[in-house]
Design a protein around this motif. Structure first.
Motif, mmCIF file in Angstrom:
data_model
loop_
_atom_site.group_PDB
_atom_site.id
_atom_site.type_symbol
_atom_site.label_atom_id
_atom_site.label_comp_id
_atom_site.label_asym_id
_atom_site.label_seq_id
_atom_site.Cartn_x
_atom_site.Cartn_y
_atom_site.Cartn_z
ATOM 1 N N ASP A 33 28.465 -6.881 21.852
ATOM 2 C CA ASP A 33 28.741 -5.586 21.225
ATOM 3 C C ASP A 33 28.413 -5.579 19.730
ATOM 4 N N GLY A 34 27.863 -6.678 19.215
ATOM 5 C CA GLY A 34 27.500 -6.745 17.805
ATOM 6 C C GLY A 34 28.539 -7.381 16.918
ATOM 7 N N SER A 35 29.731 -7.612 17.417
ATOM 8 C CA SER A 35 30.785 -8.248 16.625
ATOM 9 C C SER A 35 30.621 -9.762 16.675
ATOM 10 N N THR A 36 31.407 -10.464 15.871
ATOM 11 C CA THR A 36 31.364 -11.928 15.840
ATOM 12 C C THR A 36 32.754 -12.497 16.071
ATOM 13 N N ALA A 37 32.807 -13.761 16.457
ATOM 14 C CA ALA A 37 34.081 -14.432 16.681
ATOM 15 C C ALA A 37 33.912 -15.907 16.344
ATOM 16 N N ALA A 38 34.978 -16.508 15.851
ATOM 17 C CA ALA A 38 34.953 -17.942 15.556
ATOM 18 C C ALA A 38 35.019 -18.730 16.858
ATOM 19 N N ALA A 39 34.372 -19.880 16.859
ATOM 20 C CA ALA A 39 34.388 -20.755 18.033
ATOM 21 C C ALA A 39 34.647 -22.183 17.587
ATOM 22 N N THR A 40 35.196 -22.972 18.484
ATOM 23 C CA THR A 40 35.401 -24.393 18.239
ATOM 24 C C THR A 40 34.674 -25.186 19.318
ATOM 25 N N ILE A 41 34.300 -26.403 18.993
ATOM 26 C CA ILE A 41 33.592 -27.245 19.956
ATOM 27 C C ILE A 41 34.617 -27.924 20.851
ATOM 28 N N ALA A 42 34.589 -27.561 22.133
ATOM 29 C CA ALA A 42 35.505 -28.167 23.096
ATOM 30 C C ALA A 42 35.028 -29.545 23.510
ATOM 31 N N GLY A 43 33.729 -29.750 23.460
ATOM 32 C CA GLY A 43 33.162 -31.041 23.821
ATOM 33 C C GLY A 43 31.651 -30.934 23.864
ATOM 34 N N ARG A 44 30.987 -32.073 23.752
ATOM 35 C CA ARG A 44 29.520 -32.074 23.801
ATOM 36 C C ARG A 44 29.024 -33.393 24.365
ATOM 37 N N ASP A 45 27.898 -33.315 25.054
ATOM 38 C CA ASP A 45 27.294 -34.501 25.647
ATOM 39 C C ASP A 45 25.826 -34.542 25.241
ATOM 40 N N HIS A 46 25.492 -35.442 24.316
ATOM 41 C CA HIS A 46 24.126 -35.540 23.820
ATOM 42 C C HIS A 46 23.147 -35.927 24.928
ATOM 43 N N THR A 47 23.603 -36.666 25.927
ATOM 44 C CA THR A 47 22.670 -37.211 26.913
ATOM 45 C C THR A 47 22.166 -36.162 27.898
ATOM 46 N N THR A 48 22.961 -35.131 28.172
ATOM 47 C CA THR A 48 22.524 -34.076 29.095
ATOM 48 C C THR A 48 22.242 -32.761 28.379
ATOM 49 N N ASP A 49 22.448 -32.729 27.055
ATOM 50 C CA ASP A 49 22.182 -31.545 26.235
ATOM 51 C C ASP A 49 23.123 -30.387 26.556
ATOM 52 N N VAL A 50 24.328 -30.697 27.003
ATOM 53 C CA VAL A 50 25.315 -29.661 27.316
ATOM 54 C C VAL A 50 26.449 -29.727 26.296
ATOM 55 N N ALA A 51 26.756 -28.591 25.677
ATOM 56 C CA ALA A 51 27.899 -28.479 24.773
ATOM 57 C C ALA A 51 28.774 -27.328 25.244
ATOM 58 N N LEU A 52 30.070 -27.465 25.019
ATOM 59 C CA LEU A 52 31.033 -26.457 25.455
ATOM 60 C C LEU A 52 31.817 -25.953 24.256
ATOM 61 N N LEU A 53 31.852 -24.643 24.086
ATOM 62 C CA LEU A 53 32.576 -24.005 22.990
ATOM 63 C C LEU A 53 33.772 -23.228 23.525
ATOM 64 N N ARG A 54 34.820 -23.139 22.695
ATOM 65 C CA ARG A 54 35.962 -22.268 22.994
ATOM 66 C C ARG A 54 35.951 -21.102 22.013
ATOM 67 N N ALA A 55 36.180 -19.913 22.524
ATOM 68 C CA ALA A 55 36.214 -18.729 21.666
ATOM 69 C C ALA A 55 37.168 -17.706 22.261
ATOM 70 N N ASP A 56 37.890 -17.040 21.379
ATOM 71 C CA ASP A 56 38.824 -15.998 21.810
ATOM 72 C C ASP A 56 38.055 -14.685 21.916
ATOM 73 N N ALA A 57 37.326 -14.547 23.017
ATOM 74 C CA ALA A 57 36.518 -13.348 23.223
ATOM 75 C C ALA A 57 36.561 -12.976 24.706
ATOM 76 N N THR A 58 36.731 -11.704 24.960
ATOM 77 C CA THR A 58 36.820 -11.220 26.340
ATOM 78 C C THR A 58 35.430 -10.809 26.820
#
Length: 288
Positions: A64-89
């Motif tokens: 919708d054009g708005s922004t929200a802060a996110a935190t890194i829940a975890g990341r795996d350099h070997t598979t190139d997958v990172a997971l973020l947490r954000a308070d967004a519906t």
């Protein structure tokens, strides 16, 4: 009224696929880096790890054009997958389980400069599982014949029916797809633990040439590590693991994947020119 042409029907179908997927796509901002992510579960966003900065705040741009802060829940350099947490519906996407066939069409839905974007191409490679240069197990080899900007990395790859089959990332010379099977497996562990368990021998190794092959000289030993507990010492030269000759230090490191933790291996060494063998229970690599 004449029936629409096949090309017109294809165009409409592709536009519909993009329109259905775009509401679950976000842009990811991290320390001068912009990429794409998609909502995996409510409040959890999957993105490409290599496009995520190593430090600093992370912010996501919402549809919708708005922004929200996110935190890194975890990341795996070997598979190139990172997971973020954000308070967004935002509604999560539904990941499919199929691997696309060679030659089929694919659409990558992403964010480019904070606006929805799409790229159309062909599946140029579709094959068996493989291991990344960083030692990650990728469930299927999928490559796409299309071009993506840096900000589109982490976008969702869809087949012609609109089913998501993975995350598009930028390889050295081509666009690769991290398949949904890998994403589901890795993201589930990141959600719970924040990291992927990796095997740990507790050794610093240096490759050496031997008369009958290659070995790995033990340069240092973690006194609290599993190899020290088994009796391996500095100066030992590892020549085989489980009766298989060592092909190199890198190959040994790649073998220390998540499934290796807790297993017992027979490590054959040469100590002062004499053979010796040790049983080592592989530990879990401590966090850096």
């Amino acid at each position: 009224m004449t029936d629409p042409s096949p090309l017109s029907s294809l165009s409409s179908a592709l536009a519909d696929i993009v329109a259905r997927t775009a509401p679950s796509i976000v842009s990811v901002h991290s320390h001068r880096s912009r990429s794409t992510g998609f909502v995996w579960k409510p409040g959890l966003i999957v993105t490409a790890d290599e496009a995520l900065a190593d430090e600093g705040a992370v912010q996501i741009g919402l549809p919708d054009g708005s922004t929200a802060a996110a935190t890194i829940a975890g990341r795996d350099h070997t598979t190139d997958v990172a997971l973020l947490r954000a308070d967004a519906t935002i509604a999560p996407v539904k990941l499919g389980a199929t691997v696309p066939a060679l030659g089929t069409l694919s659409v990558v839905v992403a964010a480019d400069r904070d606006t929805p974007s799409a790229a159309l191409g062909m599946v140029s490679a579709s094959g068996k599982s493989w291991r990344s240069l960083r030692g990650g197990d990728i469930d299927s080899r999928i490559e796409l014949d299309l071009r993506l900007r840096d900000s589109q990395e982490g976008g969702l790859a869809l087949d012609a029916s609109g089913e998501a089959f993975g995350m598009a990332v930028l390889g050295p010379r081509r666009v690769l797809v991290i398949p949904t099977a890998t994403i589901e497996r890795v993201a589930a562990q990141l959600e719970v633990r924040g990291r992927i368990a990796r095997g740990y021998l507790g050794l610093g190794l240096q490759p050496v040439r031997l008369d009958d092959g290659v070995g790995a000289m033990v340069m240092n030993v973690d006194k609290a590590g599993p190899s020290a507990a088994a009796g391996i010492r500095q100066g030992d030269v590892i020549v085989a693991v489980n009766d298989q000759k060592l092909s190199g230090v890198r190959a040994l490191s790649r073998a220390l994947g998540p499934a290796s933790v807790g297993t017992v291996v027979d490590v054959a060494v040469r100590r002062g020119g004499e053979p010796a063998s040790f049983k080592v229970t592989i530990g879990e690599r401590p966090e850096a």
